[in-house]
Structure formats: structure tokens, C-alpha cells
Scaffold this active site. Structure first.
Site, PDB file in Angstrom:
ATOM      1  N   ALA A  89       0.862  -1.181   0.000  1.00  0.00           N
ATOM      2  CA  ALA A  89       0.000   0.000   0.000  1.00  0.00           C
ATOM      3  C   ALA A  89       0.897   1.229   0.000  1.00  0.00           C
ATOM      4  O   ALA A  89       2.075   1.145   0.355  1.00  0.00           O
ATOM      5  CB  ALA A  89      -0.861  -0.020   1.258  1.00  0.00           C
TER       6      ALA A  89
ATOM      7  N   GLY B 205       0.480  -5.141   0.686  1.00  0.00           N
ATOM      8  CA  GLY B 205      -0.666  -5.169  -0.218  1.00  0.00           C
ATOM      9  C   GLY B 205      -0.305  -5.757  -1.579  1.00  0.00           C
ATOM     10  O   GLY B 205      -1.180  -6.289  -2.272  1.00  0.00           O
TER      11      GLY B 205
ATOM     12  N   GLU C 112      -0.692  -9.337  -1.068  1.00  0.00           N
ATOM     13  CA  GLU C 112      -2.140  -9.613  -0.961  1.00  0.00           C
ATOM     14  C   GLU C 112      -2.786  -9.613  -2.339  1.00  0.00           C
ATOM     15  O   GLU C 112      -3.651 -10.438  -2.641  1.00  0.00           O
ATOM     16  CB  GLU C 112      -2.799  -8.574  -0.049  1.00  0.00           C
ATOM     17  CG  GLU C 112      -2.354  -8.715   1.407  1.00  0.00           C
ATOM     18  CD  GLU C 112      -2.987  -7.683   2.307  1.00  0.00           C
ATOM     19  OE1 GLU C 112      -2.748  -6.484   2.079  1.00  0.00           O
ATOM     20  OE2 GLU C 112      -3.722  -8.062   3.229  1.00  0.00           O
TER      21      GLU C 112
ATOM     22  N   GLU D 288       3.951  -5.623   7.171  1.00  0.00           N
ATOM     23  CA  GLU D 288       3.093  -4.621   7.804  1.00  0.00           C
ATOM     24  C   GLU D 288       3.452  -4.369   9.267  1.00  0.00           C
ATOM     25  O   GLU D 288       3.377  -3.235   9.740  1.00  0.00           O
ATOM     26  CB  GLU D 288       1.619  -5.038   7.694  1.00  0.00           C
ATOM     27  CG  GLU D 288       0.988  -4.792   6.325  1.00  0.00           C
ATOM     28  CD  GLU D 288       1.196  -5.917   5.329  1.00  0.00           C
ATOM     29  OE1 GLU D 288       2.066  -6.784   5.579  1.00  0.00           O
ATOM     30  OE2 GLU D 288       0.509  -5.936   4.301  1.00  0.00           O
TER      31      GLU D 288
HETATM   32  C1  3H9 Z   1       0.568  -2.414   3.271  1.00  0.00           C
HETATM   33  O1  3H9 Z   1       0.819  -2.874   2.198  1.00  0.00           O
HETATM   34  C2  3H9 Z   1      -0.758  -2.544   3.931  1.00  0.00           C
HETATM   35  C3  3H9 Z   1      -1.678  -3.535   3.301  1.00  0.00           C
HETATM   36  O2  3H9 Z   1      -1.601  -4.791   3.917  1.00  0.00           O
HETATM   37  C4  3H9 Z   1      -3.118  -3.146   3.494  1.00  0.00           C
HETATM   38  C5  3H9 Z   1      -3.663  -2.135   2.604  1.00  0.00           C
HETATM   39  C6  3H9 Z   1      -5.135  -1.949   2.772  1.00  0.00           C
HETATM   40  N1  3H9 Z   1       4.584   3.570  -0.011  1.00  0.00           N
HETATM   41  O3  3H9 Z   1      13.286   2.105   0.262  1.00  0.00           O
HETATM   42  P1  3H9 Z   1      13.655   2.819  -0.986  1.00  0.00           P
HETATM   43  C7  3H9 Z   1       9.274   5.052  -1.469  1.00  0.00           C
HETATM   44  S1  3H9 Z   1       1.693  -1.520   4.117  1.00  0.00           S
HETATM   45  C8  3H9 Z   1       5.040   4.794  -0.330  1.00  0.00           C
HETATM   46  O4  3H9 Z   1      14.632   3.931  -0.869  1.00  0.00           O
HETATM   47  P2  3H9 Z   1      14.817   0.402  -2.025  1.00  0.00           P
HETATM   48  C9  3H9 Z   1      10.376   5.445  -0.494  1.00  0.00           C
HETATM   49  O5  3H9 Z   1       9.897   6.339   0.477  1.00  0.00           O
HETATM   50  C10 3H9 Z   1       3.099  -1.403   3.036  1.00  0.00           C
HETATM   51  N2  3H9 Z   1       6.319   5.038  -0.669  1.00  0.00           N
HETATM   52  O6  3H9 Z   1      14.130   1.828  -2.146  1.00  0.00           O
HETATM   53  C11 3H9 Z   1      11.396   6.052  -1.427  1.00  0.00           C
HETATM   54  O7  3H9 Z   1      10.978   7.356  -1.727  1.00  0.00           O
HETATM   55  P3  3H9 Z   1      12.066   8.507  -1.917  1.00  0.00           P
HETATM   56  C12 3H9 Z   1       3.862  -2.651   3.040  1.00  0.00           C
HETATM   57  C13 3H9 Z   1       7.159   4.008  -0.691  1.00  0.00           C
HETATM   58  O8  3H9 Z   1      15.028  -0.055  -3.399  1.00  0.00           O
HETATM   59  C14 3H9 Z   1      11.240   5.214  -2.696  1.00  0.00           C
HETATM   60  O9  3H9 Z   1       9.956   4.607  -2.625  1.00  0.00           O
HETATM   61  N3  3H9 Z   1       5.045  -2.462   2.243  1.00  0.00           N
HETATM   62  C15 3H9 Z   1       6.747   2.716  -0.357  1.00  0.00           C
HETATM   63  O10 3H9 Z   1      15.958   0.461  -1.060  1.00  0.00           O
HETATM   64  C16 3H9 Z   1      12.292   4.131  -2.823  1.00  0.00           C
HETATM   65  O11 3H9 Z   1      12.292   3.360  -1.622  1.00  0.00           O
HETATM   66  C17 3H9 Z   1       6.212  -2.077   2.789  1.00  0.00           C
HETATM   67  O12 3H9 Z   1       6.312  -1.882   3.970  1.00  0.00           O
HETATM   68  C18 3H9 Z   1       5.402   2.508  -0.024  1.00  0.00           C
HETATM   69  N4  3H9 Z   1       4.925   1.283   0.281  1.00  0.00           N
HETATM   70  O13 3H9 Z   1      13.728  -0.528  -1.343  1.00  0.00           O
HETATM   71  C19 3H9 Z   1       7.355  -1.926   1.836  1.00  0.00           C
HETATM   72  N5  3H9 Z   1       7.814   1.878  -0.450  1.00  0.00           N
HETATM   73  O14 3H9 Z   1      12.856   8.092  -3.098  1.00  0.00           O
HETATM   74  C20 3H9 Z   1       8.127  -0.673   2.132  1.00  0.00           C
HETATM   75  C21 3H9 Z   1       8.848   2.642  -0.841  1.00  0.00           C
HETATM   76  O15 3H9 Z   1      11.252   9.722  -2.093  1.00  0.00           O
HETATM   77  N6  3H9 Z   1       9.178  -0.432   1.185  1.00  0.00           N
HETATM   78  N7  3H9 Z   1       8.463   3.925  -0.985  1.00  0.00           N
HETATM   79  O16 3H9 Z   1      12.854   8.493  -0.642  1.00  0.00           O
HETATM   80  C22 3H9 Z   1      10.356  -1.085   1.207  1.00  0.00           C
HETATM   81  O17 3H9 Z   1      10.576  -1.991   1.991  1.00  0.00           O
HETATM   82  C23 3H9 Z   1      11.406  -0.640   0.243  1.00  0.00           C
HETATM   83  O18 3H9 Z   1      11.087   0.660  -0.170  1.00  0.00           O
HETATM   84  C24 3H9 Z   1      11.566  -1.535  -1.016  1.00  0.00           C
HETATM   85  C25 3H9 Z   1      12.541  -0.832  -2.004  1.00  0.00           C
HETATM   86  C26 3H9 Z   1      12.142  -2.884  -0.590  1.00  0.00           C
HETATM   87  C27 3H9 Z   1      10.251  -1.723  -1.700  1.00  0.00           C
END
Ligand code: 3H9
Length: 638
Positions: free
Chosen positions: A62, A100, A103, A123
Site C-alpha cells: 500500500a 498489499g 495480498e 506490515e
Molecule cells: C501495506 O501494504 C498494507 C496492506 O496490507 C493493506 C492495505 C489496505 N509507499 O526504500 P527505498 C518510497 S503496508 C510509499 O529507498 P529500495 C520510499 O519512500 C506497506 N512510498 O528503495 C522512497 O521514496 P524517496 C507494506 C514508498 O530499493 C522510494 O519509494 N510495504 C513505499 O531500497 C524508494 O524506496 C512495505 O512496507 C510505499 N509502500 O527498497 C514496503 N515503499 O525516493 C516498504 C517505498 O522519495 N518499502 N516507498 O525516498 C520497502 O521496503 C522498500 O522501499 C523496497 C525498495 C524494498 C520496496
């Protein structure tokens, strides 16, 4: 640009998500998916849907910025449309399939992943639980014990592990899209299938273990409860309960705190990434000193793929350093963090500085003493090419003074690694008065290379983290003088969520280094400054911590026990300071610790030692055991 595009070819609908940077499921993407699902439902010729993503990853979850303020269409409704489709949807996965995103993949009817894909439900690390059926669909695909590990731990699994447990149906051997098109789809809808292997789960024991491990974080326990609902309730009821929990948690203080840390970590060190100067090449890095820190830094570099030239004072010390690094790599290999031990072949050790001449970056990690470090820098200045970057790994010393021992101080900076350096994520990058853009750009590149979180700090005694820790450690000793005991302070800190209290930490790392630092500063300490003598008295009594069998606690039984001798010394020092001892509650202790941290944090900001309050929180959370779900001292200050 539309985040979703649909093309139809030979009865197959190709649905492509393109929502950079990580294809997060924000409102326009959810709306695009819903509209596409509705369109496909009205196309009688379509026999199959292949869902894939552009860019470096499948959907990474999400959109975290939208959590706590959901907008229509809601993800569970979009996923219901997909799961209820009369034609099979095949998810073609690559990169990181998270939250998500997983999911969404589970709502599809089959899943194929490119090699190297990682899948997870992280999450809980944001203080929430899956909110779109994740806890209900997952245990219908994988055994409940695997579902518990994934949902309560939040760690992603590899494609191989996902295949073995049943989360995906296939790993692509060639063209992901083409192979996805050929995937068969299962007959029974997932929600009609039973939960797998839940009978053997002892829910009570699981909860007890998790409660201990999560140290006050509420999401892991809620995640476990949601999985238990899945095992015990009809799927639809479990879904409704999951959604309630998700919505409640997404507006909780803990989730706000964890989201704050998520973005603060990503913002930390951004100024280093934005520098235009070219960083030094990191293929070959020199390390001076092969003690605990030097060996850890060398191991971190080797694990990241660099070659390392490690210099010690003589051949024997170099051999010992080689063994130390080999041991660290072997331990990393055993823990599954390193594929094989060939990294060691990229290490050379010796005692001749000339071997460093082709290293564009040298990191000095010798004994924490200005004179010793000054000698090292003088020798480095003589042998290193003019554009080499010279870094000192120091936790306290004045980087500016050290820089002035070289002909070009712009190439000198501080890199404060945390022990064990190949494990700990934090790197304080100390920007001296003379440090130039190339040195700073190199620090940024190094942090990315080592997958560490860089926080920029200015020069001062202790930089950001040690300075704040010293401030509250000093105040804790004042609290001892005023009536508290070490075990009480540790209990209050652990109750707040720290893994260990300040006294248990001191015993673990040894009391002698801080004692030496206090003695060194004694001559310049203002006569009217409040000073507690308790720690000095402990050191004078040989109570140097765990390694001496005694410190703030007694370790004769193998575990930390409060010691009457310590209580006696504290009582004597209270009397000497003329303090009347009084009771402290745990809450009063924590209030005081937090207010000292926050006051020091504000001073650090005012002096420009830290660039932002968020940076201070990142340092305390990633390097000093501050509970992540509390967001950091500055976050709590509001
Ligand atoms: C969820 O899914 C809830 C659901 O169950 C229910 C829904 C109803 N959203 O980390 P990076 C941005 S909860 C918004 O530097 P990497 C991040 O801020 C979510 N922004 O890259 C950054 O922005 P900026 C569950 C996001 O390659 C840019 O993307 N998911 C999100 O080192 C690059 O990120 C997670 O918790 C996001 N979800 O790593 C995953 N994700 O360039 C969270 C990233 O402006 N994300 N951004 O600073 C991660 O673990 C890592 O970002 C990922 C990439 C592994 C994906």
C-alpha cells in the site's frame, strides 16, 4: 501517465502496472485496477489475465503515505473483484512483492515469480497488520507455522522458500511473461480451501513467545490474533475481523511512530546522495587496524563485494586481523547472510602502507587516541594519491584536528561505525569543517554499498548518538544519587521497549573506556559542574563490567544480579553529595531520560551538529536501541 494499462492479445488480457518508484497501491492505482477488472469482466473473449509490473519491482505494498486516511476504492474490495473473476488471473512477480502487493498476488488465481523475487508481509514493521485478506489467504496457501513466521516477523522470503511452502506455484526459468501465460489455474477458489496445518499450533505458547520478543510493539500480537481468527472462523468473518484490526492499528500511535521512522530513514543521508562530486571508487578499500572495529569494517566491505587491503602494525598483528575477519565471515555465512566464503579471497593483510597506494578510500580504525590516529594520518598523507579519501572511524575525537595533519584536509572525514560493524545498520558520517564534496559523496556511496543508513553529523564530542547517550547516562547517575538503583533504571528502560537498560549495556561493553575518558577530561571540568563519582568508584573497585565478573551488576551466577556492594557505594555517594534519597517510579525515570535526550537533541540541532530532528531519531533508533515503535526521542517531543 495511467498507472494501469490493458492490452488484449489472443484471448489473454495483459494488465501492466506502472507506478514508480515501487508501484505502491495508491488511490489512482487501486482505481485503475478496479476499472480494468470491471472491463475484463465484460469481455467474453478473454480467457486469462496476466498481471505484471513495470520497473524494478512488483507492487511493494500500500502507499504508506495514505495509511490512516483510506480513500476509495478500498483495496479489499478491489481484491475481491479479482479473486471473484470468472477467468483466472495469473500474477507474474519480480523484485519485492510486499504487503498489499503480496495480498494482490494472493488474490490472483496463480503466481509465478522471476528468480530472485522476494515476498513478504512487512506490515508489522509499520505498526499495522495486512488489511486486505493477507492473514486469511496466506494460511490457505502455506502451513500455518510459516504464515505465523511471515506475518508476525515481517521478514520477506526468497522465491525458493515461497515455492517450497506453497506461496507461489512456479519460478520462471526464462521469459516471465510468456511462462505466466502458460500457467494453469487451480479449480477451487482459495477462500473455499481449508487453512493448512493449524491443528498443531499452540496459540498460547506462540503468544507468550511473541509478547516477550516484541517488547511492547502491539502489531505482531494483533497479527497472531488475526491468524488465529483465520484458523477458527469462516473466511469472510476472519476477513472482517482482520480489516477492523487493520483500521484500528493504522491510526495508532505506534503506527504513526513507525511510519515516521520509515520515512526518516529514507531521508537520512539524502544530502550526501544529492552531491554532484564523483565519489571514490569502492572496488578496493584500505582499512587500517584489524581490531574489533577494523575487522568488522573489513568484513562489511568484503560482504558488499569490495576488495580490502588491511594494514596492521606488524606481521603478527596482520595475521590476527586476518583470522578475526575470517571468523566474522564464517559467522555471517552460518547465519545465511553470506552465500560462500570466497569473499575472504578479496582480503589482503600486511603492515606496509605502500600497499594502500591504489585504494581510492582508506578507513582508519586504530585505537581511539588522538596521537595514535595523528601518526596514522601523517603516514597516509605521505603515501596516498592526492585524490584518495581518508576516513577516520572515531566515536569521539575531533575530526578537524586530525584533518589538519594532512596537506589537503578536504579529503578527510569521520565515519563512525557501530559494533559489530558488519551487522549494525547505522553509519554516522562526520562532516568536518574542511571536508569537501568528494569525501562526502564517497561516504554516501559507501553507505549505499554497505546497505547502511547514513546520518550526517557535525564535529563535536560524541557527534549525535554518543553525545545524547552521555547526556542521559550522566543524568541516570544523578538519579542514582537521588534515590534510584541501577536495576530500577534498567527495568524502566526495558519496560519502555529498550532491549537493555543503560547499566546492562555498560557492563556488556566495559566501564574502562568511559572511565579513561572521564579521567582525561577531569582537568578541564569546571569546578562547579555537578559530577557523580559512582561509576569511578565502581571502576576503582575493579568492577569493570561483565569481563571482570562484576560491574553495575554481579555475574557470579552467570546472569546479572543486583549487588549490595553497588547499592552501598551509591548510598555513600548520595550522602557525600548531600542528597536525600527518594523513591522513583518507572514512569518518572523514563520521563527524565526522555527529557534529557530531547534537551540534548535540541542543543545539537541548534548547534547544527544534526541536520534535522528526524536524523536524531534515526540515530537513536538504529544505533542506540531506542524502541522503533516509539519513533525516537524527538518524535515523542512532538
Ligand atoms: C501495506 O501494504 C498494507 C496492506 O496490507 C493493506 C492495505 C489496505 N509507499 O526504500 P527505498 C518510497 S503496508 C510509499 O529507498 P529500495 C520510499 O519512500 C506497506 N512510498 O528503495 C522512497 O521514496 P524517496 C507494506 C514508498 O530499493 C522510494 O519509494 N510495504 C513505499 O531500497 C524508494 O524506496 C512495505 O512496507 C510505499 N509502500 O527498497 C514496503 N515503499 O525516493 C516498504 C517505498 O522519495 N518499502 N516507498 O525516498 C520497502 O521496503 C522498500 O522501499 C523496497 C525498495 C524494498 C520496496
Amino acid at each position: 501517465m495511467q498507472p494501469v494499462s490493458l492490452t488484449i492479445s489472443e484471448g489473454i488480457a495483459h494488465l501492466r502496472i506502472d507506478n514508480p518508484p515501487v508501484n505502491a497501491l495508491n488511490q489512482p492505482l487501486r482505481a485503475g485496477l478496479r476499472d480494468a477488472a470491471l472491463r475484463i469482466a465484460g469481455m467474453p473473449d478473454v480467457q486469462k489475465v496476466v498481471l505484471s509490473c513495470a520497473g524494478r519491482t512488483f507492487v511493494a505494498g500500500a502507499d504508506i503515505r495514505e495509511l490512516g486516511a483510506p480513500l476509495e476504492p478500498y483495496l479489499p474490495d478491489v481484491l475481491d473483484l479479482i479473486a471473484g473473476s470468472s477467468v483466472p488471473w495469473i500474477a507474474a512477480l519480480h523484485g519485492t512483492v510486499l504487503g498489499g502487493g503480496l495480498e494482490l498476488a494472493m488474490a490472483c488465481h496463480a503466481r509465478i515469480a522471476a528468480p530472485g523475487t522476494r515476498l513478504g508481509l512487512p506490515e508489522v514493521s509499520l505498526g499495522i497488520i495486512p488489511g486486505s485478506g493477507g492473514t486469511v489467504r496466506l494460511p490457505r496457501l502455506v502451513p500455518m507455522s510459516d504464515a505465523i513466521a511471515m506475518v508476525t516477523g515481517g521478514k520477506p522470503v526468497s522465491a525458493e522458500a515461497a515455492l517450497a511452502m506453497g506461496l507461489i506455484d512456479r519460478i520462471a526459468s526464462g521469459d516471465l511473461q510468456a511462462e505466466a501465460q502458460d500457467m494453469p489455474a487451480p479449480a477451487a477458489p482459495l477462500l473455499d480451501r481449508p487453512v493448512r496445518e493449524a491443528g498443531a499450533i499452540d496459540w498460547h505458547a506462540q503468544e507468550q513467545t511473541l509478547r516477550r520478543k516484541s517488547r511492547g510493539a502491539e502489531a505482531p500480537l494483533e497479527a497472531l490474533a488475526a491468524l488465529r481468527d483465520s484458523a477458527e472462523l469462516p473466511a469472510r468473518d476472519a476477513m472482517a475481523r482482520e480489516r477492523e484490526r487493520f483500521l484500528r492499528l493504522s491510526v495508532s500511535d505506534q503506527s504513526r511512530a513507525l511510519r515516521h521512522v520509515f520515512f526518516a530513514e529514507r531521508d537520512a543521508g539524502r544530502s550526501l546522495r544529492d552531491i554532484e562530486a564523483a565519489p571514490a571508487d569502492l572496488a578496493r578499500v584500505g582499512v587500517i587496524g584489524g581490531g574489533t572495529m577494523g575487522a568488522g569494517i573489513a568484513a562489511a566491505l568484503l560482504i558488499a563485494g569490495s576488495s580490502v587491503r588491511l594494514i596492521e602494525r606488524d606481521a603478527q598483528a596482520a595475521d590476527m586481523a586476518q583470522t578475526r575477519v575470517a571468523d566474522l565471515l564464517a559467522a555471517s555465512h552460518k547465519r545465511g547472510l553470506l552465500r560462500d566464503l570466497s569473499a575472504l579471497e578479496r582480503l589482503t593483510t600486511g603492515s606496509d602502507y605502500a600497499a594502500l597506494a591504489d585504494c581510492p578510500l582508506v578507513i582508519e580504525a586504530v585505537f581511539e587516541d588522538m596521537e595514535v590516529k595523528r601518526q596514522v594520518f601523517t603516514r597516509l598523507d605521505a603515501v596516498m594519491p592526492a585524490d584518495a579519501v581518508l576516513a577516520t572511524n572515531t566515536s569521539y575525537l575531533d575530526v578537524d584536528t586530525l584533518a589538519l595533519t594532512t596537506r589537503d584536509p578536504s579529503r578527510v572525514l569521520g565515519l563512525h561505525f557501530f559494533s559489530p560493524a558488519h551487522v549494525m545498520k547505522l553509519l554516522e558520517v562526520v562532516r568536518g569543517a574542511h571536508t569537501g564534496p568528494r569525501a562526502l559523496a564517497t561516504a554516501g556511496a559507501l553507505a549505499r554499498h554497505l546497505r547502511k543508513t547514513a546520518v550526517v553529523a557535525g564535529v563535536c564530542d560524541g557527534f549525535i548518538g554518543n553525545r545524547i547517550m552521555n547526556a542521559y547516562r550522566t543524568d541516570c547517575e544523578f538519579m542514582l544519587e537521588e534515590g534510584a538503583l541501577p536495576e530500577q533504571i534498567d527495568r524502566a528502560m526495558e519496560g519502555f521497549g529498550f532491549a537493555m537498560g543503560i547499566y546492562a549495556v555498560q557492563d556488556m561493553s566495559g566501564l574502562d573506556i568511559a572511565w579513561a575518558a572521564r579521567k582525561a577530561r577531569a582537568a578541564t571540568r569546571p569546578a562547579d559542574e555537578r559530577y557523580a563519582h559512582i561509576a569511578d568508584r565502581l571502576c576503582e573497585a575493579g568492577r569493570l563490567g561483565r569481563k571482570a565478573g562484576r560491574g553495575w551488576y554481579d555475574y557470579a551466577t552467570g546472569t546479572a544480579q543486583p549487588d549490595p556492594q553497588v547499592a552501598q557505594i551509591i548510598a555513600e555517594e548520595s550522602a557525600r553529595a548531600g542528597r536525600t534519597r527518594r523513591e522513583f517510579s518507572d514512569a518518572q525515570i523514563m520521563d527524565r531520560i526522555l527529557s534529557v535526550m530531547q534537551a540534548e537533541g535540541r542543543t545539537i540541532l541548534a548547534e547544527g551538529v544534526a541536520d534535522s530532528a528526524e536524523d536524531i531519531d534515526v540515530v537513536m533508533v538504529t544505533g542506540y536501541g531506542f524502541p522503533r515503535h516509539k519513533g525516537g526521542p524527538m518524535f515523542l517531543a512532538g
